[in-house]
Design an enzyme around this catalytic site. Sequence first.
Site, PDB file in Angstrom:
ATOM      1  N   GLU A 183      32.620  32.649  51.222  1.00 29.54           N
ATOM      2  CA  GLU A 183      34.560  32.274  50.799  1.00 29.54           C
ATOM      3  C   GLU A 183      33.922  31.610  49.648  1.00 29.54           C
ATOM      4  O   GLU A 183      33.666  31.173  49.522  1.00 29.54           O
ATOM      5  CB  GLU A 183      35.490  32.187  51.422  1.00 29.54           C
ATOM      6  CG  GLU A 183      36.674  31.812  50.705  1.00 29.54           C
ATOM      7  CD  GLU A 183      37.259  31.066  50.417  1.00 29.54           C
ATOM      8  OE1 GLU A 183      37.405  31.052  49.198  1.00 29.54           O
ATOM      9  OE2 GLU A 183      36.822  30.140  50.410  1.00 29.54           O
ATOM     10  N   SER A 184      34.588  32.178  48.054  1.00 30.89           N
ATOM     11  CA  SER A 184      34.813  31.489  47.195  1.00 30.89           C
ATOM     12  C   SER A 184      32.949  30.778  46.580  1.00 30.89           C
ATOM     13  O   SER A 184      32.194  32.073  46.124  1.00 30.89           O
ATOM     14  CB  SER A 184      35.787  30.986  47.159  1.00 30.89           C
ATOM     15  OG  SER A 184      36.028  29.342  45.847  1.00 30.89           O
ATOM     16  N   ALA A 185      32.577  30.002  46.541  1.00 31.88           N
ATOM     17  CA  ALA A 185      31.668  29.317  46.525  1.00 31.88           C
ATOM     18  C   ALA A 185      30.135  29.897  47.633  1.00 31.88           C
ATOM     19  O   ALA A 185      29.408  29.860  47.437  1.00 31.88           O
ATOM     20  CB  ALA A 185      31.994  27.546  46.523  1.00 31.88           C
ATOM     21  N   ASN A 215      33.920  37.411  49.924  1.00 32.20           N
ATOM     22  CA  ASN A 215      35.563  37.262  49.904  1.00 32.20           C
ATOM     23  C   ASN A 215      35.099  36.038  48.174  1.00 32.20           C
ATOM     24  O   ASN A 215      35.712  34.838  48.447  1.00 32.20           O
ATOM     25  CB  ASN A 215      35.840  36.277  51.288  1.00 32.20           C
ATOM     26  CG  ASN A 215      36.084  37.064  52.588  1.00 32.20           C
ATOM     27  OD1 ASN A 215      35.513  37.974  52.467  1.00 32.20           O
ATOM     28  ND2 ASN A 215      37.041  36.689  53.135  1.00 32.20           N
ATOM     29  N   HIS A 429      43.857  32.082  45.878  1.00 35.42           N
ATOM     30  CA  HIS A 429      42.478  31.567  46.124  1.00 35.42           C
ATOM     31  C   HIS A 429      42.086  30.806  47.210  1.00 35.42           C
ATOM     32  O   HIS A 429      43.094  30.126  47.328  1.00 35.42           O
ATOM     33  CB  HIS A 429      41.713  31.003  44.790  1.00 35.42           C
ATOM     34  CG  HIS A 429      40.550  30.364  45.455  1.00 35.42           C
ATOM     35  ND1 HIS A 429      39.439  32.467  44.878  1.00 35.42           N
ATOM     36  CD2 HIS A 429      39.949  29.928  45.532  1.00 35.42           C
ATOM     37  CE1 HIS A 429      38.504  31.328  45.672  1.00 35.42           C
ATOM     38  NE2 HIS A 429      38.404  30.018  46.218  1.00 35.42           N
TER      39      HIS A 429
END
Length: 514
Positions: A183-185, A215, A429
């Site tokens: 997820e994200s980074a 994600n 986010h």
Amino acid sequence: MPAPFAQAPEGRLRLRPPARLNSSLGTFDATGIGPSCPQMFFSTEGNLITSLLGNLINTPLFQKATGQTEDCLTVRVHRPADTKANAKLPVLFWIFGGGFELGSTQMYDGSGLVSTGVDQKKPFIFVSVNYRMGGFGFLAGKEVLADGASNLGLLDQRMGLEWVQDNIAAFGGDPEKVTIWGESAGAISVFDQMALYDGDNTYNGKKLFRGAIMNSGSMIPTDPVDCDRAQDIYNTVVREAGCASSRDTLNCLRGVDYDTFLNAANSVPGILSYSSIALSYLPRQDGVVLTDSPTTLAAAGKYAAVPMIIGDQEDEGTLFALFQPNITSRDRLVDYLWKVVFPDLQRQQISDLVDTYDSSILAGSPFNTGILNNIYPEFKRLSAILGDIVFTLTRRIFLEATVAAHPDVPSWSYLASYNRGTPILGTFHASDILQVFYGLLPNYASRSIQSYYISFVHTLDPNGGTSSEYPLWPQWKEKKELVQFWNNKSNLLKDDFRSKSEKWISANVDILKI
């Protein structure tokens, strides 16, 4: 503590690629939650509030309380109770997010997901990996490039995947059925793992993974390890560590005490600041680990093409636009994006990008909220731009590239709208961590997405054995449709919104580098 997969990256091993453990651990208690790698919650420089928080969090007392240590390269394993060594269960390998500055396996307990898999009669093993972040894992600069010490956090993740290949069978897992998820980074890292070494994801002749879930993140266009922005960060860290007069500044950084290096590494702008997505630390192409910018590698098909799920939250950018209250006009918005985020571009180029977005307060993010939530003039438009450049429209451009490069490899995509109506943030986010990862709200969204994901882990198809309660999720390439998830339903959505902005970003993706 969880099992270490590498030697402690401290002392002579600080700022070096991970060193594999070559000796037995003997009898080892791996039942605890384990350490966190050094964190960069806030910069130790900047405005009064963030610098005070940064200095407080960097104190030894707080570090000890949160388990921060350089000796942090460990993996956590969650498996169903009574799993036999010959069970050959599929494996879900989790890479956490946090802007490449913060995060830990401590924060992610996979036992709930494992229990859900058991309930659905699709058991699997969950593995999460710690990796170095901030200046410890992603310091860049010409000195780092020359030393072969770049992208250390990605190499940590890769060694964690290699540990799975070597050891997961003893836990009842199948090393040939690994899906990587982030997820994200962590999602950006998932694509980077696909793109490392031009897509060579083999280890001892076997594939490290066979599927991928992203994600909120995919390819991020970046400048090289030795670019001017990265060099400025390196020089600042060297100066703050007292190494500026050293003949070998990188070796000096390896030799300073832990607190000195932590404070120096955290003296540059952080993600929770005015600089926002203009990250001080992130993966950058070095010619070896990442041979080129991820956008270039994706377009050339130089990545491990595996079936994948990729999607976004509806309002990805709101969280990153909270810290710029001085942006009260179009010109200030253009100047911010030009001077802070993309200083190598011409101002007119940024102006053209901004003009692809409707200036009306009705149009920005959080989307579909009318005249509400615009906490300062241009907040909603800045939120839309930041979310699209890093996440939402970049995802679409990435999918276009993957379909062109590897048309036979399936992909599925989504847009999450289950938090629409949340003041200021919308479906923000990382809100999927609560909904999807933890399922704290046991609603349709969490149940359906977990069901699709667990089916994907087992069959490489989210529809593979998913309950008839949930509709068929079509591959993205068929009609370029997303599944849009709500709290109590889902529907198909044409993936063509903000097409004017997408066209501009796509045409300029190779110069929109962070």
